[in-house]
Design a protein around this motif. Structure first.
Motif, PDB file in Angstrom:
ATOM      1  N   ASN A  68      15.664 -26.592 -27.822  1.00 20.59           N
ATOM      2  CA  ASN A  68      15.468 -27.709 -26.902  1.00 20.59           C
ATOM      3  C   ASN A  68      16.681 -28.626 -26.951  1.00 20.59           C
ATOM      4  OD1 ASN A  68      14.506 -29.727 -25.279  1.00 20.59           O
ATOM      5  ND2 ASN A  68      12.840 -30.349 -26.644  1.00 20.59           N
ATOM      6  N   GLU A  69      17.454 -28.614 -25.887  1.00 22.62           N
ATOM      7  CA  GLU A  69      18.683 -29.415 -25.872  1.00 22.62           C
ATOM      8  C   GLU A  69      18.402 -30.906 -25.920  1.00 22.62           C
ATOM      9  OE1 GLU A  69      17.851 -28.134 -21.545  1.00 22.62           O
ATOM     10  OE2 GLU A  69      17.689 -27.294 -23.561  1.00 22.62           O
ATOM     11  N   VAL A  87      14.823 -18.655 -26.063  1.00 22.50           N
ATOM     12  CA  VAL A  87      16.094 -19.267 -25.652  1.00 22.50           C
ATOM     13  C   VAL A  87      16.138 -19.324 -24.137  1.00 22.50           C
ATOM     14  CG1 VAL A  87      18.605 -19.108 -25.759  1.00 22.50           C
ATOM     15  CG2 VAL A  87      17.236 -18.371 -27.715  1.00 22.50           C
ATOM     16  N   GLY A  88      16.523 -20.480 -23.595  1.00 25.97           N
ATOM     17  CA  GLY A  88      16.528 -20.676 -22.158  1.00 25.97           C
ATOM     18  C   GLY A  88      17.794 -20.179 -21.476  1.00 25.97           C
ATOM     19  N   PRO A  89      17.883 -20.396 -20.160  1.00 22.64           N
ATOM     20  CA  PRO A  89      19.011 -19.925 -19.356  1.00 22.64           C
ATOM     21  C   PRO A  89      20.138 -20.947 -19.302  1.00 22.64           C
ATOM     22  CG  PRO A  89      17.411 -20.934 -17.937  1.00 22.64           C
ATOM     23  CD  PRO A  89      16.872 -21.085 -19.347  1.00 22.64           C
ATOM     24  N   GLY A 129      19.394 -24.677 -19.212  1.00 26.48           N
ATOM     25  CA  GLY A 129      18.280 -24.994 -20.095  1.00 26.48           C
ATOM     26  C   GLY A 129      16.919 -24.885 -19.417  1.00 26.48           C
ATOM     27  N   PHE A 130      15.908 -25.301 -20.152  1.00 23.93           N
ATOM     28  CA  PHE A 130      14.554 -25.302 -19.611  1.00 23.93           C
ATOM     29  C   PHE A 130      14.373 -26.490 -18.666  1.00 23.93           C
ATOM     30  CE2 PHE A 130      14.081 -23.182 -23.753  1.00 23.93           C
ATOM     31  CZ  PHE A 130      13.477 -21.995 -23.350  1.00 23.93           C
ATOM     32  N   SER A 131      13.479 -26.340 -17.706  1.00 27.15           N
ATOM     33  CA  SER A 131      13.161 -27.456 -16.813  1.00 27.15           C
ATOM     34  C   SER A 131      12.301 -28.468 -17.565  1.00 27.15           C
ATOM     35  CB  SER A 131      12.415 -26.946 -15.583  1.00 27.15           C
ATOM     36  OG  SER A 131      11.120 -26.464 -15.951  1.00 27.15           O
ATOM     37  N   GLU A 132      12.203 -29.667 -17.025  1.00 26.70           N
ATOM     38  CA  GLU A 132      11.348 -30.687 -17.641  1.00 26.70           C
ATOM     39  C   GLU A 132       9.905 -30.210 -17.705  1.00 26.70           C
ATOM     40  OE1 GLU A 132      12.126 -33.428 -19.126  1.00 26.70           O
ATOM     41  OE2 GLU A 132      14.270 -33.257 -18.740  1.00 26.70           O
ATOM     42  N   ARG A 133       9.463 -29.521 -16.671  1.00 33.30           N
ATOM     43  CA  ARG A 133       8.106 -28.986 -16.665  1.00 33.30           C
ATOM     44  C   ARG A 133       7.896 -28.007 -17.815  1.00 33.30           C
ATOM     45  NH1 ARG A 133       5.355 -24.494 -15.279  1.00 33.30           N
ATOM     46  NH2 ARG A 133       7.290 -23.354 -14.890  1.00 33.30           N
TER      47      ARG A 133
END
Length: 244
Positions: A170-171, A194-196, A199-203
């Motif tokens: 989580n950045e 690990v996200g793209p 990063g991950f969206s807020e949702r």
């Protein structure tokens, strides 16, 4: 025993035991006979992901065909790895890289996950499987990670067994060092998510942090590319609570 990196390693999808003879497929026979130019009696190391590693001697049966004579076992099959690797697919070159590194670093299962910011919407599963196998042959692994079917983020969470804790990068997580957080995790059956790029969206972050079987970790003070973050996170997890 440690892997013998002086010998060529070959994956064989067949039962292995000392004293047996295994016919090679066309591609593997061509590789040993014509690419590596191996001669009769020369040795390779073989494994099938289930029964350990064996020494095997080449026995050509023509210009384009060969068998392997299976000798003594050089390493027993280790216990099954306990870390799943869940990742958002990246651009093709970096996608190959991230799958190879997850294999080298001891993932049990590798699952592509389509998130809100994932740029690719389809992956070549045959190519991913080939990269996993090649990485296992080259790095000395005896286990072949299972390649899970690609899944959408929400479907993954809905079907996930909460007994296997998910660690996600989580950045926006406060702090720089993930060590204290990781050391506080008691479970050893784990998954790393690990996200793209972007990063991950807020949702997605909100949904993850609301789950009791999910732990967020930071990855230091620098902004990392997604493939770099994957390797850094795998290293942190394996060194603190993994099998290193």
């Amino acid at each position: 025993m440690r892997a013998n990196f002086k010998l060529q390693r070959l994956f064989l999808d067949t039962p292995l035991s000392e004293g047996t003879k295994v016919p090679l497929g066309k591609d593997q026979a061509h590789y040993l006979l014509n690419v590596l130019r191996m001669n009769e009696g020369q040795e390779v190391l073989v494994f099938n992901g289930r029964e350990g590693e064996y020494l095997a001697a080449l026995a050509p049966s023509g210009k384009k065909a060969a068998d392997l004579l299976i000798g003594e076992q050089t390493r027993p099959q280790p216990a099954e790895a306990r870390l799943d690797f869940l990742f958002a697919p990246l651009k093709v070159g970096r996608l190959d890289y991230i799958v190879q590194k997850a294999t080298e670093m001891g993932a049990r299962r590798i699952i592509p996950v389509f998130t809100d910011h994932t740029q690719l919407h389809k992956v070549n599963e045959a190519r991913l499987a080939a990269n996993i196998l090649e990485a296992a042959e080259q790095c000395g692994n005896l286990a072949i990670p299972e390649l899970g079917a690609p899944v959408k983020f929400d479907a993954l969470l809905e079907s996930w067994d909460p007994a296997r804790r998910i660690i996600f990068c989580n950045e926006s997580q406060a702090g720089d060092n993930p060590t204290d957080i990781l050391n506080g995790i008691e479970e050893r059956d784990l998954a790393l998510l690990v996200g793209p790029e972007g990063g991950f969206s807020e949702r997605e972050r909100a949904r993850l942090t609301a789950l009791s079987h999910v732990t967020a970790i930071p990855l230091g003070p620098r902004i990392l590319r997604a493939d770099t973050a994957a390797v850094a996170a795998l290293t942190a997890v394996q060194m603190t609570i993994g099998d290193w």
